[in-house]
Motif scaffolding. Structure first.
Motif, PDB file in Angstrom:
ATOM      1  N   LYS A   1      10.551   0.459  -2.157  1.00  0.00           N
ATOM      2  CA  LYS A   1      11.106   1.798  -1.873  1.00  0.00           C
ATOM      3  C   LYS A   1      10.527   2.380  -0.581  1.00  0.00           C
ATOM      4  O   LYS A   1      10.206   3.574  -0.493  1.00  0.00           O
ATOM      5  CB  LYS A   1      10.887   2.753  -3.039  1.00  0.00           C
ATOM      6  N   VAL A   2      10.403   1.519   0.427  1.00  0.00           N
ATOM      7  CA  VAL A   2       9.909   1.914   1.740  1.00  0.00           C
ATOM      8  C   VAL A   2      11.071   1.854   2.736  1.00  0.00           C
ATOM      9  O   VAL A   2      11.820   0.873   2.768  1.00  0.00           O
ATOM     10  CB  VAL A   2       8.761   0.997   2.207  1.00  0.00           C
ATOM     11  N   LYS A   3      11.198   2.893   3.556  1.00  0.00           N
ATOM     12  CA  LYS A   3      12.237   2.947   4.578  1.00  0.00           C
ATOM     13  C   LYS A   3      11.649   2.598   5.948  1.00  0.00           C
ATOM     14  O   LYS A   3      10.467   2.820   6.197  1.00  0.00           O
ATOM     15  CB  LYS A   3      12.870   4.339   4.619  1.00  0.00           C
ATOM     16  N   LEU A   4      12.511   2.082   6.819  1.00  0.00           N
ATOM     17  CA  LEU A   4      12.075   1.655   8.154  1.00  0.00           C
ATOM     18  C   LEU A   4      12.541   2.660   9.201  1.00  0.00           C
ATOM     19  O   LEU A   4      13.729   3.012   9.257  1.00  0.00           O
ATOM     20  CB  LEU A   4      12.642   0.282   8.498  1.00  0.00           C
ATOM     21  N   ALA A   5      11.596   3.097  10.042  1.00  0.00           N
ATOM     22  CA  ALA A   5      11.901   3.978  11.166  1.00  0.00           C
ATOM     23  C   ALA A   5      11.760   3.160  12.452  1.00  0.00           C
ATOM     24  O   ALA A   5      10.654   2.782  12.835  1.00  0.00           O
ATOM     25  CB  ALA A   5      10.965   5.175  11.181  1.00  0.00           C
ATOM     26  N   PHE A   6      12.883   2.881  13.095  1.00  0.00           N
ATOM     27  CA  PHE A   6      12.933   2.049  14.298  1.00  0.00           C
ATOM     28  C   PHE A   6      12.705   2.940  15.514  1.00  0.00           C
ATOM     29  O   PHE A   6      13.449   3.896  15.745  1.00  0.00           O
ATOM     30  CB  PHE A   6      14.289   1.360  14.369  1.00  0.00           C
ATOM     31  N   GLU A   7      11.662   2.632  16.284  1.00  0.00           N
ATOM     32  CA  GLU A   7      11.254   3.516  17.385  1.00  0.00           C
ATOM     33  C   GLU A   7      11.515   2.871  18.743  1.00  0.00           C
ATOM     34  O   GLU A   7      10.839   1.910  19.125  1.00  0.00           O
ATOM     35  CB  GLU A   7       9.760   3.849  17.276  1.00  0.00           C
TER      36      GLU A   7
ATOM     37  N   ILE B   1       0.836  -1.200   0.000  1.00  0.00           N
ATOM     38  CA  ILE B   1       0.000   0.000   0.000  1.00  0.00           C
ATOM     39  C   ILE B   1       0.872   1.252   0.000  1.00  0.00           C
ATOM     40  O   ILE B   1       0.563   2.244  -0.675  1.00  0.00           O
ATOM     41  CB  ILE B   1      -0.959   0.011   1.201  1.00  0.00           C
ATOM     42  N   ALA B   2       1.975   1.191   0.745  1.00  0.00           N
ATOM     43  CA  ALA B   2       2.880   2.340   0.792  1.00  0.00           C
ATOM     44  C   ALA B   2       3.401   2.682  -0.597  1.00  0.00           C
ATOM     45  O   ALA B   2       3.444   3.856  -0.991  1.00  0.00           O
ATOM     46  CB  ALA B   2       4.038   2.044   1.739  1.00  0.00           C
ATOM     47  N   GLN B   3       3.805   1.680  -1.342  1.00  0.00           N
ATOM     48  CA  GLN B   3       4.290   1.922  -2.693  1.00  0.00           C
ATOM     49  C   GLN B   3       3.194   2.534  -3.572  1.00  0.00           C
ATOM     50  O   GLN B   3       3.456   3.451  -4.349  1.00  0.00           O
ATOM     51  CB  GLN B   3       4.786   0.618  -3.306  1.00  0.00           C
ATOM     52  N   ALA B   4       1.969   2.054  -3.394  1.00  0.00           N
ATOM     53  CA  ALA B   4       0.870   2.506  -4.251  1.00  0.00           C
ATOM     54  C   ALA B   4       0.478   3.956  -4.004  1.00  0.00           C
ATOM     55  O   ALA B   4       0.017   4.640  -4.925  1.00  0.00           O
ATOM     56  CB  ALA B   4      -0.344   1.599  -4.049  1.00  0.00           C
ATOM     57  N   ILE B   5       0.651   4.452  -2.779  1.00  0.00           N
ATOM     58  CA  ILE B   5       0.207   5.818  -2.463  1.00  0.00           C
ATOM     59  C   ILE B   5       1.367   6.777  -2.202  1.00  0.00           C
ATOM     60  O   ILE B   5       1.144   7.939  -1.862  1.00  0.00           O
ATOM     61  CB  ILE B   5      -0.765   5.842  -1.265  1.00  0.00           C
TER      62      ILE B   5
END
Length: 275
Positions: free
Chosen positions: A137-143, A91-95
């Protein structure tokens, strides 16, 4: 910084459809969609509907929330996690949603895990997830989560892990209450050590003046209504050159019972001073 809204703030009485309209109305530039609310949205709406909204709106998607309990998974837990993670990436890639927030594991026994075990497991898991996310092409934010029930608590610990992963698509998400939950923000200068290119997301919230061990996420308040030194955090982020999202994320049950429009409007007004 740019004003953002995290859907956890009104998740009990609102919907994706409602949040999109209200965030655009009250001056938000970004929205952090929740994956559980997004799944409900897609039961009645299409992905094309969501794409159409963002094409015509000033409001843009920023970071999906969230993939939780990524550490020390059993085979079944990992399969479930990957299913949700892959859904989020698609979904991230699509939007055009650039980030997905990933959260360390919570459990009453997490404080018994050695630092070395947490470090090695986190590095391994983040690399596996980043490999899956890369084609999208999604990046990861580690919290890091400051409370002792989570296995990665401090910003220093999270940053050490992210540096070991050492890839441009893995960084950190800062959350003001999580910074505060770790020794009442005695480590505020650790913000200075985060390279700008590793600072992907900032969540802004405040909290009640309660002792550690009692203070929890349900005690979050609107920005400026509590005791977290948000102005000092903002100052450090400004000096660093951070100009991305400053996203209101509130988990307060009292706010969940209010009219979402009132909460979203109030949160916008109160967060503006910390941008």
């Amino acid at each position: 910084m740019k004003l953002g809204y995290n859907e956890a703030t009104c998740m009990k009485r609102s919907t994706v459809e409602n949040d999109l309209v209200l965030c655009e109305r009250y001056g938000y530039e970004y929205i952090e969609l929740r994956l559980d609310m997004l799944k409900k949205y897609l039961e009645k709406n299409t992905l094309a509907d969501l794409q159409s909204f963002f094409r015509s709106s000033r409001l843009k998607p920023y970071a999906f929330n969230s993939i939780e309990n990524i550490n020390f998974c059993s085979a079944d837990q990992w399969d479930t996690l990957i299913s949700l993670f892959t859904f989020g990436c698609e979904i991230a890639q699509a939007i055009g949603n650039p980030y997905l927030i990933v959260v360390p594991t919570m459990g009453d026994d997490m404080h018994k895990k050695s630092k070395d075990d947490v470090y090695s497991d986190s590095v391994e898991v983040l690399n596996k997830l980043a490999d899956i996310a890369k084609p999208y092409k999604v990046k990861l934010a580690f919290e890091p989560i400051g409370d002792k029930r989570w296995c990665v608590r401090s910003l220093e610990q999270a940053l050490e892990i992210v540096h070991a992963v050492d890839r441009p698509d893995v960084g950190v998400a800062l959350d003001s209450i999580n910074l505060f939950l770790y020794n009442r923000l005695s480590n505020i200068d650790s913000i200075d050590d985060v390279p700008l290119d590793k600072l992907f997301v900032y969540h802004v919230n405040d909290c009640e003046d309660l002792p550690l061990g009692v203070l929890d996420h349900c005690h979050r308040l609107y920005p400026g209504d509590g005791i977290i030194p948000l102005a000092k955090i903002s100052d450090k982020l400004h000096k660093k050159g951070y100009e991305e999202i400053c996203s209101v994320e509130l988990f307060r049950p009292e706010y969940w019972e209010l009219d979402p429009e009132k909460v979203i409007r109030t949160a916008s007004q109160k967060a503006q001073r910390f941008l």
